[in-house]
Motif scaffolding. Structure first.
Motif, short mmCIF file in Angstrom:
data_model
loop_
_atom_site.label_atom_id
_atom_site.label_comp_id
_atom_site.label_asym_id
_atom_site.label_seq_id
_atom_site.Cartn_x
_atom_site.Cartn_y
_atom_site.Cartn_z
N ASP A 1 1.03 -1.04 0.17
CA ASP A 1 0.12 0.28 0.05
C ASP A 1 0.74 0.92 0.02
O ASP A 1 0.39 1.74 -0.43
N PRO A 2 1.69 0.88 0.65
CA PRO A 2 2.72 2.60 1.19
C PRO A 2 3.11 2.47 -0.67
O PRO A 2 4.05 4.52 -0.89
N LEU A 3 3.26 1.98 -1.62
CA LEU A 3 4.16 2.11 -2.66
C LEU A 3 3.30 2.52 -4.08
O LEU A 3 2.03 1.75 -3.72
N ASP A 4 3.30 3.18 -4.94
CA ASP A 4 2.37 2.95 -6.32
C ASP A 4 3.10 1.69 -7.18
O ASP A 4 3.56 1.37 -7.09
N ARG A 5 1.88 1.83 -7.41
CA ARG A 5 2.43 0.19 -9.23
C ARG A 5 3.58 0.55 -9.71
O ARG A 5 4.82 -0.27 -9.73
N ALA A 6 3.91 1.49 -10.36
CA ALA A 6 5.55 1.64 -10.27
C ALA A 6 6.65 1.43 -9.57
O ALA A 6 7.89 0.78 -10.07
N GLU A 7 6.42 1.67 -8.85
CA GLU A 7 7.42 1.91 -7.37
C GLU A 7 7.45 -0.13 -6.93
O GLU A 7 8.76 -0.21 -6.78
N LEU A 8 6.56 -0.28 -7.36
CA LEU A 8 5.61 -1.23 -6.43
C LEU A 8 6.62 -2.48 -7.51
O LEU A 8 7.82 -3.50 -7.24
N GLU B 1 9.21 -1.67 -9.80
CA GLU B 1 10.62 -1.17 -9.52
C GLU B 1 11.33 -2.28 -8.79
O GLU B 1 12.48 -2.82 -8.59
N LEU B 2 10.38 -2.14 -7.84
CA LEU B 2 10.93 -2.67 -5.89
C LEU B 2 11.41 -4.58 -6.25
O LEU B 2 11.94 -5.40 -6.38
N GLY B 3 10.22 -5.24 -6.91
CA GLY B 3 10.12 -6.75 -7.50
C GLY B 3 11.55 -6.53 -8.03
O GLY B 3 12.08 -7.85 -8.12
N ARG B 4 11.32 -5.19 -8.95
CA ARG B 4 12.86 -6.10 -10.66
C ARG B 4 14.58 -5.83 -9.36
O ARG B 4 14.65 -6.57 -9.76
N LEU B 5 13.49 -4.88 -9.10
CA LEU B 5 15.80 -4.55 -7.97
C LEU B 5 15.62 -5.74 -7.69
O LEU B 5 16.78 -6.17 -7.17
#
Length: 157
Positions: A129-136, A138-142
């Motif tokens: 919830d604290p992340l928007d879709r693009a951040e999520l 990117e987090l998964g990718r990283l």
């Protein structure tokens, strides 16, 4: 290598490292605390039960170790504790009678069914919830990049 020869982290590198460690530690601490308080298991126990539930035929310990990215000895210890608690059963592997497969018991399935919705709600609250879709994304990718790299430089023992 002496301290004079060290390739010290610059401020951005140090910030990334420290924040990553803090996030990982905080998530493990929060998760373990909730599982211990509400279900008398650890977050790592839940992870193992979740993976065991994904196969009706069960998993060998070495397969679970690969899935969870942990050593076979650690998984064996955890399986033995969960077996003693009546949450998993060890049965003979029909393909290799010397090997054992780990499967959920009825009590293990019931525990997962009760716990999974609570766990998903916590994961959403803490991380999604604290992340928007693009951040999520990117987090998964990283995280994927780091996990793949770490498996090559420091595989589980």
């Amino acid at each position: 290598m002496t301290s004079d020869d060290a390739d010290w982290l610059d401020p951005e590198e140090l910030t990334a490292w420290v924040n990553l460690i803090k996030v990982a530690s905080r998530i493990v601490t929060l998760s373990d605390g909730e599982f211990r308080r509400t279900r008398s298991i650890t977050g790592r126990d839940y992870e193992l039960l979740h993976h065991v539930s994904s196969s009706d035929n069960g998993w060998r310990v070495n397969e679970l170790a690969d899935l969870i990215d942990d050593s076979s000895s650690c998984i064996t210890h955890r399986v033995n504790r969960l077996h003693a608690a009546g949450l998993v059963h060890k049965r003979s592997d029909p393909d290799d009678l010397r090997a054992r497969r780990v499967v959920l018991t009825t009590a293990g399935r019931k525990l997962l069914a009760q716990t999974a919705p609570e766990h998903v709600a916590r994961v959403r609250e803490w991380v999604i919830d604290p992340l928007d879709r693009a951040e999520l994304i990117e987090l998964g990718r990283l995280a994927g990049v780091l996990n793949a790299h770490l498996r090559t430089v420091a595989p589980p023992t």
